[in-house]
Write a protein that holds these residues in place. Structure first.
Motif, short mmCIF file in Angstrom:
data_model
loop_
_atom_site.label_atom_id
_atom_site.label_comp_id
_atom_site.label_asym_id
_atom_site.label_seq_id
_atom_site.Cartn_x
_atom_site.Cartn_y
_atom_site.Cartn_z
N VAL A 1 50.34 46.25 28.98
CA VAL A 1 51.01 47.53 29.22
C VAL A 1 51.52 48.07 27.88
O VAL A 1 52.56 47.65 27.37
N GLY A 2 50.76 49.01 27.33
CA GLY A 2 51.00 49.49 25.98
C GLY A 2 52.40 50.00 25.71
O GLY A 2 53.04 49.57 24.74
N PRO A 3 52.96 50.92 26.52
CA PRO A 3 54.30 51.44 26.21
C PRO A 3 55.37 50.36 26.15
O PRO A 3 56.29 50.45 25.34
N ASN A 4 55.25 49.34 27.00
CA ASN A 4 56.27 48.29 27.01
C ASN A 4 56.16 47.39 25.78
O ASN A 4 57.17 46.96 25.22
N LEU A 5 54.93 47.10 25.35
CA LEU A 5 54.74 46.33 24.12
C LEU A 5 55.31 47.10 22.93
O LEU A 5 56.05 46.55 22.10
N LEU A 6 54.98 48.38 22.86
CA LEU A 6 55.43 49.19 21.73
C LEU A 6 56.95 49.34 21.71
O LEU A 6 57.58 49.33 20.64
N ALA A 7 57.55 49.46 22.89
CA ALA A 7 59.01 49.60 22.97
C ALA A 7 59.71 48.36 22.43
O ALA A 7 60.71 48.46 21.70
N SER B 1 56.92 42.10 14.27
CA SER B 1 55.65 42.33 13.58
C SER B 1 54.60 42.65 14.63
O SER B 1 54.30 41.79 15.48
N PRO B 2 54.04 43.86 14.65
CA PRO B 2 53.13 44.23 15.73
C PRO B 2 51.96 43.28 15.92
O PRO B 2 51.66 42.86 17.04
N ARG B 3 51.29 42.91 14.85
CA ARG B 3 50.09 42.07 15.01
C ARG B 3 50.46 40.66 15.50
O ARG B 3 49.76 40.08 16.33
N GLU B 4 51.55 40.12 15.01
CA GLU B 4 51.99 38.81 15.49
C GLU B 4 52.33 38.87 16.98
O GLU B 4 51.91 38.02 17.77
N PHE B 5 53.11 39.88 17.35
CA PHE B 5 53.56 39.98 18.73
C PHE B 5 52.39 40.21 19.68
O PHE B 5 52.33 39.63 20.77
N ARG B 6 51.44 41.02 19.27
CA ARG B 6 50.30 41.31 20.14
C ARG B 6 49.43 40.07 20.33
O ARG B 6 48.94 39.82 21.44
N LEU B 7 49.23 39.30 19.29
CA LEU B 7 48.48 38.05 19.45
C LEU B 7 49.23 37.09 20.35
O LEU B 7 48.64 36.44 21.21
N TRP B 8 50.55 37.02 20.18
CA TRP B 8 51.38 36.12 20.98
C TRP B 8 51.26 36.45 22.47
O TRP B 8 51.08 35.56 23.31
N VAL B 9 51.34 37.74 22.81
CA VAL B 9 51.22 38.15 24.21
C VAL B 9 49.80 37.87 24.73
O VAL B 9 49.62 37.42 25.86
N CYS B 10 48.79 38.13 23.91
CA CYS B 10 47.41 37.85 24.32
C CYS B 10 47.22 36.37 24.64
O CYS B 10 46.57 36.01 25.64
N VAL B 11 47.79 35.50 23.81
CA VAL B 11 47.65 34.06 24.04
C VAL B 11 48.29 33.68 25.38
O VAL B 11 47.73 32.89 26.15
N HIS B 12 49.46 34.27 25.68
CA HIS B 12 50.12 33.95 26.94
C HIS B 12 49.26 34.35 28.14
O HIS B 12 49.05 33.56 29.07
N GLU B 13 48.76 35.58 28.12
CA GLU B 13 47.96 36.04 29.27
C GLU B 13 46.62 35.32 29.36
O GLU B 13 46.13 35.06 30.46
N SER C 1 42.75 48.47 19.28
CA SER C 1 41.87 47.74 18.37
C SER C 1 42.41 46.33 18.11
O SER C 1 41.63 45.37 18.01
N ASP C 2 43.73 46.18 18.03
CA ASP C 2 44.32 44.85 17.84
C ASP C 2 44.04 43.97 19.05
O ASP C 2 43.68 42.79 18.90
N ILE C 3 44.22 44.52 20.24
CA ILE C 3 43.99 43.73 21.45
C ILE C 3 42.52 43.33 21.55
O ILE C 3 42.18 42.19 21.94
N ALA C 4 41.61 44.23 21.21
CA ALA C 4 40.19 43.91 21.22
C ALA C 4 39.87 42.79 20.23
O ALA C 4 39.03 41.92 20.51
N GLU C 5 40.54 42.80 19.10
CA GLU C 5 40.33 41.76 18.09
C GLU C 5 40.92 40.42 18.53
O GLU C 5 40.31 39.37 18.33
N PHE C 6 42.11 40.46 19.15
CA PHE C 6 42.83 39.23 19.45
C PHE C 6 42.39 38.56 20.74
O PHE C 6 42.63 37.37 20.93
N THR C 7 41.75 39.29 21.65
CA THR C 7 41.37 38.69 22.94
C THR C 7 40.42 37.51 22.77
O THR C 7 40.69 36.42 23.30
#
Length: 376
Positions: free
Chosen positions: A161-167, A175-187, A34-40
């Motif tokens: 890749v979900g397991p690697n992000l979570l690890a 911070s999960p939401r910060e990190f997930r947005l950061w990775v989305c911006v890079h890709e 859901s976070d990735i869907a929101e941040f994309t």
């Protein structure tokens, strides 16, 4: 005709090497999709505002996968990209080699993909399938029987890749939401590069086509590579520093294409890191820490470093740092307009030697010298 690679076996080997991660079933995994869907869409908006490159492909799509899913996506990409080369190789396989060679190739590819699946966080798939297109310049691959390789619904995707992000989130207390947005911006930055700069994707695939067109079995290259290895050792140069084992076995045409690709990838990776840090601005207060941790992870020593060198990934790791230094030097003298010259046309793309000698590149494209203070 014999298949040059046993793709089913490659997948099985890769998945065994990749292993499984119980974090994929942790409480954190529940919010990841859901976070990735929101941040994309947000990441696409931020990136396009920073770069000024609206995507010709429209709204971005992201998919959260496990390691097995990443492996399958990349096997599909390899099948599309390598189909012309593998078809030629398959035609030459007769006798015992027709049984043994595809399994050896599958085992090698499976080990590489499985190992990489444990480290990669995200990836943009740039091989968009378009019916009637040229196999490499436009991304469609056809087998000799005329079959299209690849499902259009699985193309132009950003994979996370979900397991690697979570690890990483757990290990470093991100911070999960910060990190997930950061990775989305890079890709999404990489997607913007290939869908927002009209000539870039065809140029990139043309260099790959040149590499593949020259890739024919040639025993004499073994002796040339061994001679190059011995000479490098005598002169104190690590022969694996510039692209791993593949660089040792490359002929002159391939090495020239590799140099162009290395320069382009340094530019794109450095640009991706810089845009990532700028685009999100103060939306991601922890971005500097994310950058430091990921940089250290890329340059980790030990057995992983040797594997990276053998596979040519060590050279890729340096692309981030060298690309960032190149961009900083250009912008220090000429600002964003100067950097835009690197994305102007294939003729202005820096080669690997240009990346390492920014003054030479600026002179070549008609810009002045960089300030000495811009170098680090």
């Amino acid at each position: 005709m014999t298949e040059a690679v046993d793709w089913s076996m490659a997948s099985r080997v890769a998945q065994r090497v990749a292993g499984s991660d119980p974090l994929a079933h942790s409480y954190r995994a529940g919010t990841l999709a859901s976070d990735i869907a929101e941040f994309t869409p947000l990441a696409q908006e931020l990136v396009e505002a920073e770069t000024g490159w609206p995507s010709a492909s429209g709204a971005a799509r992201a998919r959260v996968v496990d390691r097995a899913g990443w492996v399958e996506a990349n096997i599909g990409s390899f099948q599309r990209l390598l189909a012309p080369l593998l078809d030629r190789a398959g035609e030459k396989m007769v006798g015992p080699s027709a049984y043994v060679a595809p399994k050896v190739a599958a085992a090698e590819m499976g080990v590489i993909l499985g190992w990489m699946s444990r480290r990669v966080l995200g990836q943009y798939d740039l091989l968009v399938t378009e019916p009637g297109a040229d196999p490499l310049t436009d991304g469609l691959s056809l087998t000799n029987s005329g079959e299209v390789v690849g499902d259009p619904e699985d193309q132009d995707l950003v994979y996370l890749v979900g397991p690697n992000l979570l690890a990483l989130e757990r290990k470093f207390g991100f911070s999960p939401r910060e990190f997930r947005l950061w990775v989305c911006v890079h890709e999404l930055t990489h997607r913007a590069q290939f869908t927002g700069v009209p000539w870039l994707r065809p140029y990139f695939l043309a260099q790959v086509r040149e590499l593949l067109s020259a890739a024919e079995p040639d025993p004499t290259r073994l002796f040339t590579a061994l001679g190059r290895l011995a000479e490098a050792i005598r002169t104190g140069v690590n022969p694996l520093d510039e692209g791993g084992l593949s660089a040792l076995f490359a002929g002159p045409e391939q090495r020239a294409a590799m140099d162009r690709l290395a320069g382009l990838m340094s530019l794109l990776e450095g640009h991706g890191d810089i845009v990532m840090n700028r685009a999100a601005g103060d939306r991601i207060p922890s971005s500097e820490r994310f950058h430091e941790v990921l940089s250290a992870r890329r340059s980790a020593g030990g057995p992983a470093s040797l594997i990276q060198k053998l596979m040519g990934l060590e050279a890729k790791m340096r692309q981030y740092e060298e690309g960032e230094r190149f961009i900083e030097a250009v912008e220090a003298k000429h600002g964003k307009a100067g950097l835009d010259r690197a994305f102007e046309s294939p003729d202005t793309v820096p080669t690997l030697s240009d990346i390492r000698d920014v003054d030479a590149w600026m002179a070549r494209v008609g810009l002045g010298k960089a300030k000495a203070s811009a170098r680090r």
